[in-house]
Design an enzyme around this catalytic site. Structure first.
Site, PDB file in Angstrom:
ATOM      1  N   PRO A  11       0.873  -1.315  -0.357  1.00 41.68           N
ATOM      2  CA  PRO A  11      -0.068   0.136   0.019  1.00 41.68           C
ATOM      3  C   PRO A  11       0.809   1.310  -0.154  1.00 41.68           C
ATOM      4  O   PRO A  11       1.946   1.387   0.494  1.00 41.68           O
ATOM      5  CB  PRO A  11      -0.914   0.105   1.389  1.00 41.68           C
ATOM      6  N   ASN A  12       0.350   2.559  -0.714  1.00 41.30           N
ATOM      7  CA  ASN A  12       0.897   3.608  -0.911  1.00 41.30           C
ATOM      8  C   ASN A  12       2.126   3.572  -1.500  1.00 41.30           C
ATOM      9  O   ASN A  12       2.694   4.767  -1.744  1.00 41.30           O
ATOM     10  CB  ASN A  12       0.918   4.161   0.554  1.00 41.30           C
ATOM     11  N   TYR A  24      11.334   8.768   1.466  1.00 43.18           N
ATOM     12  CA  TYR A  24      11.288   7.618   0.443  1.00 43.18           C
ATOM     13  C   TYR A  24      11.937   8.060  -0.943  1.00 43.18           C
ATOM     14  O   TYR A  24      12.136   7.211  -1.885  1.00 43.18           O
ATOM     15  CB  TYR A  24       9.974   7.245   0.193  1.00 43.18           C
ATOM     16  N   ASN A  75       7.867  -5.579  -0.877  1.00 40.48           N
ATOM     17  CA  ASN A  75       7.795  -4.527  -0.062  1.00 40.48           C
ATOM     18  C   ASN A  75       6.475  -4.300   0.541  1.00 40.48           C
ATOM     19  O   ASN A  75       5.655  -3.849  -0.107  1.00 40.48           O
ATOM     20  CB  ASN A  75       8.085  -3.296  -0.475  1.00 40.48           C
ATOM     21  N   HIS A  81       3.722  -4.181   9.346  1.00 38.21           N
ATOM     22  CA  HIS A  81       3.551  -4.083  10.817  1.00 38.21           C
ATOM     23  C   HIS A  81       2.365  -4.751  11.389  1.00 38.21           C
ATOM     24  O   HIS A  81       2.096  -4.829  12.461  1.00 38.21           O
ATOM     25  CB  HIS A  81       3.926  -2.844  11.163  1.00 38.21           C
ATOM     26  N   ASP A  88       0.938 -15.409   6.773  1.00 34.22           N
ATOM     27  CA  ASP A  88       0.261 -16.776   6.733  1.00 34.22           C
ATOM     28  C   ASP A  88       0.179 -17.039   5.332  1.00 34.22           C
ATOM     29  O   ASP A  88       0.545 -18.268   4.934  1.00 34.22           O
ATOM     30  CB  ASP A  88      -1.088 -16.709   7.409  1.00 34.22           C
ATOM     31  N   GLU A  99      12.004  -9.828   1.708  1.00 37.22           N
ATOM     32  CA  GLU A  99      11.406  -8.710   2.247  1.00 37.22           C
ATOM     33  C   GLU A  99      12.220  -7.276   2.048  1.00 37.22           C
ATOM     34  O   GLU A  99      13.419  -7.429   2.419  1.00 37.22           O
ATOM     35  CB  GLU A  99      10.923  -8.588   3.544  1.00 37.22           C
ATOM     36  N   HIS A 101      12.451  -2.955   2.181  1.00 32.43           N
ATOM     37  CA  HIS A 101      12.076  -1.516   2.432  1.00 32.43           C
ATOM     38  C   HIS A 101      12.841  -0.472   1.913  1.00 32.43           C
ATOM     39  O   HIS A 101      14.325  -0.496   2.187  1.00 32.43           O
ATOM     40  CB  HIS A 101      12.065  -1.369   4.044  1.00 32.43           C
ATOM     41  N   LEU A 102      12.228   0.710   1.484  1.00 32.78           N
ATOM     42  CA  LEU A 102      13.076   1.964   0.838  1.00 32.78           C
ATOM     43  C   LEU A 102      13.714   2.391   2.112  1.00 32.78           C
ATOM     44  O   LEU A 102      15.138   2.803   2.107  1.00 32.78           O
ATOM     45  CB  LEU A 102      11.925   2.778   0.441  1.00 32.78           C
ATOM     46  N   SER A 103      13.127   2.552   3.245  1.00 36.85           N
ATOM     47  CA  SER A 103      13.553   3.178   4.516  1.00 36.85           C
ATOM     48  C   SER A 103      14.096   2.198   5.211  1.00 36.85           C
ATOM     49  O   SER A 103      13.778   1.161   5.106  1.00 36.85           O
ATOM     50  CB  SER A 103      12.512   4.092   5.000  1.00 36.85           C
TER      51      SER A 103
HETATM   52  C1  DQA Z   1       7.878   1.023   3.798  1.00 44.90           C
HETATM   53  C2  DQA Z   1       8.322   1.246   5.198  1.00 44.90           C
HETATM   54  C3  DQA Z   1       6.837   1.130   6.126  1.00 44.90           C
HETATM   55  O1  DQA Z   1       7.012   1.272   7.314  1.00 44.90           O
HETATM   56  C4  DQA Z   1       5.906   2.078   5.380  1.00 44.90           C
HETATM   57  O2  DQA Z   1       4.667   1.815   5.832  1.00 44.90           O
HETATM   58  C5  DQA Z   1       5.981   2.004   3.886  1.00 44.90           C
HETATM   59  C6  DQA Z   1       7.164   1.986   3.122  1.00 44.90           C
HETATM   60  C7  DQA Z   1       9.335   1.188   3.258  1.00 44.90           C
HETATM   61  O3  DQA Z   1       9.573   0.789   1.972  1.00 44.90           O
HETATM   62  O4  DQA Z   1      10.238   1.963   3.659  1.00 44.90           O
HETATM   63  O5  DQA Z   1       4.867   2.104   3.527  1.00 44.90           O
HETATM   64  O6  DQA Z   1       7.820  -0.389   3.569  1.00 44.90           O
END
Ligand code: DQA
Length: 152
Positions: A11-12, A24, A75, A81, A88, A99, A101-103
């Site tokens: 998402p997002n 990001y 991602n 979280h 599952d 897995e 994550h950008l940040s």
């Molecule tokens: C994220 C980190 C997550 O905590 C956040 O909710 C995101 C982006 C990252 O790529 O850093 O949407 O997954």
């Protein structure tokens, strides 16, 4: 065997480029996907890439991956979280998953420090922007097809 990898953006992540650029970066999702496809070309693997803001859609994509893909690069965004269901699903299909994550989620708010996905993933790359994805892809491919040591 030619490897096929499923890439999932949660998402997002469709908002990349305009969403909190100080966290990001300014790369758009389209530009990130282009980088990933380039990296996949160099590694000689097939990539299919999806983004969804819907947990159920991500679950359906993971279920459908069985038989068509050998690994998953994900991602999970904020679902990292919160989503036991996502965890599952990954356990359910049993496909090796990395897995990303950008940040760096560990230097942000405490609620981002826990991942439901990390304990069922092969590994996690966090904090390197687009490089998290490219490094994660390379690690997943090496995990699936360990490079042979050079012959004497
Ligand atoms: C994220 C980190 C997550 O905590 C956040 O909710 C995101 C982006 C990252 O790529 O850093 O949407 O997954």
């Amino acid at each position: 065997m030619h490897l096929s990898i499923l890439v999932l953006h949660g998402p997002n992540l469709n908002l990349l480029g305009q969403r909190e650029p100080e966290v990001y970066g300014r790369l758009t999702l389209q530009e990130l996907d282009r980088l990933l496809l380039q990296a996949a070309g160099t590694l000689g693997v097939n990539l299919t890439i999806h983004q969804s803001n819907h947990e159920g859609v991500l679950l359906d994509l993971i279920h459908a991956a069985l038989g068509s893909y050998q690994g998953i690069l994900i991602n999970p965004g904020a679902y990292t979280h919160t989503s036991v269901a996502l965890r599952d699903a990954l356990v359910g299909v049993g496909l090796p998953t990395v897995e990303v994550h950008l940040s760096n989620i560990y230097r942000r708010e405490p609620f981002r420090h826990h991942s439901h996905i990390a304990p069922v993933a092969v590994g996690q790359v966090s904090g390197f922007g687009a490089d998290s994805y490219c490094l994660g892809l390379r690690a997943l491919v090496n995990y699936l097809h360990p490079p042979q040591p050079p012959q004497e």
